[in-house]
Design an enzyme around this catalytic site. Sequence first.
Site, PDB file in Angstrom:
ATOM      1  N   ARG A   1     -37.541 -34.246 -18.534  1.00 46.31           N
ATOM      2  CA  ARG A   1     -38.050 -32.881 -18.428  1.00 46.31           C
ATOM      3  C   ARG A   1     -37.830 -32.137 -19.727  1.00 46.31           C
ATOM      4  O   ARG A   1     -36.767 -32.210 -20.334  1.00 46.31           O
ATOM      5  CB  ARG A   1     -37.359 -32.161 -17.276  1.00 46.31           C
ATOM      6  CG  ARG A   1     -37.765 -30.693 -17.101  1.00 46.31           C
ATOM      7  CD  ARG A   1     -36.812 -29.753 -17.796  1.00 46.31           C
ATOM      8  NE  ARG A   1     -37.117 -28.344 -17.524  1.00 46.31           N
ATOM      9  CZ  ARG A   1     -36.511 -27.303 -18.100  1.00 46.31           C
ATOM     10  NH1 ARG A   1     -35.548 -27.517 -18.993  1.00 46.31           N
ATOM     11  NH2 ARG A   1     -36.843 -26.064 -17.798  1.00 46.31           N
ATOM     12  N   VAL A   2     -38.832 -31.402 -20.183  1.00 46.38           N
ATOM     13  CA  VAL A   2     -38.727 -30.570 -21.381  1.00 46.38           C
ATOM     14  C   VAL A   2     -39.097 -29.141 -21.000  1.00 46.38           C
ATOM     15  O   VAL A   2     -40.140 -28.911 -20.380  1.00 46.38           O
ATOM     16  CB  VAL A   2     -39.656 -31.067 -22.505  1.00 46.38           C
ATOM     17  CG1 VAL A   2     -39.579 -30.148 -23.725  1.00 46.38           C
ATOM     18  CG2 VAL A   2     -39.290 -32.501 -22.894  1.00 46.38           C
ATOM     19  N   GLY A   3     -38.250 -28.195 -21.373  1.00 44.08           N
ATOM     20  CA  GLY A   3     -38.510 -26.795 -21.073  1.00 44.08           C
ATOM     21  C   GLY A   3     -39.202 -26.075 -22.208  1.00 44.08           C
ATOM     22  O   GLY A   3     -39.862 -26.682 -23.057  1.00 44.08           O
ATOM     23  N   ASP A   4     -39.014 -24.775 -22.253  1.00 45.33           N
ATOM     24  CA  ASP A   4     -39.749 -23.953 -23.222  1.00 45.33           C
ATOM     25  C   ASP A   4     -39.114 -23.926 -24.601  1.00 45.33           C
ATOM     26  O   ASP A   4     -39.789 -23.608 -25.584  1.00 45.33           O
ATOM     27  CB  ASP A   4     -39.859 -22.521 -22.708  1.00 45.33           C
ATOM     28  CG  ASP A   4     -38.491 -21.836 -22.616  1.00 45.33           C
ATOM     29  OD1 ASP A   4     -37.634 -22.338 -21.880  1.00 45.33           O
ATOM     30  OD2 ASP A   4     -38.284 -20.815 -23.296  1.00 45.33           O
TER      31      ASP A   4
ATOM     32  N   THR B   1     -34.700 -17.664 -23.361  1.00 45.80           N
ATOM     33  CA  THR B   1     -33.780 -18.420 -22.526  1.00 45.80           C
ATOM     34  C   THR B   1     -34.066 -18.060 -21.074  1.00 45.80           C
ATOM     35  O   THR B   1     -34.058 -16.886 -20.698  1.00 45.80           O
ATOM     36  CB  THR B   1     -32.302 -18.122 -22.855  1.00 45.80           C
ATOM     37  OG1 THR B   1     -31.470 -18.734 -21.864  1.00 45.80           O
ATOM     38  CG2 THR B   1     -32.010 -16.635 -22.908  1.00 45.80           C
ATOM     39  N   GLY B   2     -34.339 -19.068 -20.262  1.00 47.48           N
ATOM     40  CA  GLY B   2     -34.657 -18.782 -18.873  1.00 47.48           C
ATOM     41  C   GLY B   2     -35.325 -19.949 -18.197  1.00 47.48           C
ATOM     42  O   GLY B   2     -35.151 -21.102 -18.589  1.00 47.48           O
ATOM     43  N   HIS B   3     -36.101 -19.643 -17.174  1.00 44.48           N
ATOM     44  CA  HIS B   3     -36.820 -20.660 -16.407  1.00 44.48           C
ATOM     45  C   HIS B   3     -37.959 -21.189 -17.269  1.00 44.48           C
ATOM     46  O   HIS B   3     -39.037 -20.622 -17.329  1.00 44.48           O
ATOM     47  CB  HIS B   3     -37.353 -20.052 -15.105  1.00 44.48           C
ATOM     48  CG  HIS B   3     -37.902 -21.059 -14.148  1.00 44.48           C
ATOM     49  ND1 HIS B   3     -38.015 -20.817 -12.801  1.00 44.48           N
ATOM     50  CD2 HIS B   3     -38.364 -22.323 -14.333  1.00 44.48           C
ATOM     51  CE1 HIS B   3     -38.518 -21.875 -12.203  1.00 44.48           C
ATOM     52  NE2 HIS B   3     -38.750 -22.796 -13.123  1.00 44.48           N
ATOM     53  N   GLY B   4     -37.703 -22.315 -17.936  1.00 38.30           N
ATOM     54  CA  GLY B   4     -38.603 -22.800 -18.974  1.00 38.30           C
ATOM     55  C   GLY B   4     -40.029 -23.034 -18.537  1.00 38.30           C
ATOM     56  O   GLY B   4     -40.975 -22.779 -19.299  1.00 38.30           O
TER      57      GLY B   4
ATOM     58  N   THR C   1     -29.234 -21.976 -22.918  1.00 35.92           N
ATOM     59  CA  THR C   1     -29.956 -22.162 -24.176  1.00 35.92           C
ATOM     60  C   THR C   1     -29.223 -21.348 -25.233  1.00 35.92           C
ATOM     61  O   THR C   1     -28.530 -20.405 -24.897  1.00 35.92           O
ATOM     62  CB  THR C   1     -31.410 -21.628 -24.069  1.00 35.92           C
ATOM     63  OG1 THR C   1     -32.010 -22.102 -22.872  1.00 35.92           O
ATOM     64  CG2 THR C   1     -32.254 -22.039 -25.246  1.00 35.92           C
TER      65      THR C   1
END
Length: 321
Positions: free
Chosen positions: A207-210, A230-233, A179
Amino acid sequence: MTSTQNDFVLAIHGGAGTILRSKMTPEREAAYHAGLRRSLEAGRAVLADGGAALDAVTAAVMALEDEPLFNAGRGAVYTSAGKQEMDAAIMDGRDRAAGAIAGICGPRNPILAARAVMEHSGHVFLIGDSALKFCRERGLAFEEASYFYTDARWNALQETLAMRNSGSEDQDESRKHGTVGAVARDRNGHLAAATSTGGMTAKAPGRVGDSPVIGAGTWADNATCAVSGTGHGEIFIRYAAGHEIASLMRYAGKSLEEASRAVVMDMLAPAGGSGGIIAVDHTGAVSLPFNCSGMYRGYVRGDNVLRTAIYDEPMVEFREG
């Protein structure tokens, strides 16, 4: 890391996880530092000229989107279907105005698409084909698929898919946490945040993350702070990471550093939320915590010293001009 009252500050990240030290060559490390410095200088130039935090984070993220080393824009990773789906969000701390897009490929700079949503749509979040139609109507610059292609991202997809097919798990954090983002405080004390991503290598299509989720991977409010994650969304969304930091400051009286570390280290990490955040507050303080092997990051103030780092190490300083 504190600031004088009328100083400006810009902080950026280019993703967490990073390349393992054992695989990082001096040449590649230098390239990452140079990319981070270009982003810092793009945002610094805006702030030094008296510009707004919103314009600074836009400029800084655009520079990162244009750099293939980072997982956003030109360097976006591929889904399991071999497509690129980009997400982005921006937020203005003055009035909590926000814009976000998800699942698009075509606009040269997805962060400009998110900003167009904020400023011209009357909505906060647009996705997929409708978002692309809106971007075309707004006259945003588009690129062909070949512009976004890189051998590194395509090869990473093939390696990840091969591991899945063999029943093994991909341990490379850099493929999971890609990210880019920026947060800033301008000389008028206004805050802003912006985040952009290509998602996770071999993610499920759709898929959509954070990153584009306001309150999770992106947050800004003049009364407290501006945050980009930035990370595991999925974990960042479930714990509303950005908003949680602001809430700890607002309701529990914690400092920016206390609130940021509490969320990243004590909430996200135990839940499997590997990654990190960058944040600035209304006083100009900066916090850059991460709970994984590293995070491409940097910040700059009015002293024109560009500070960048990758691992848990002293920052490399470069004086602009």
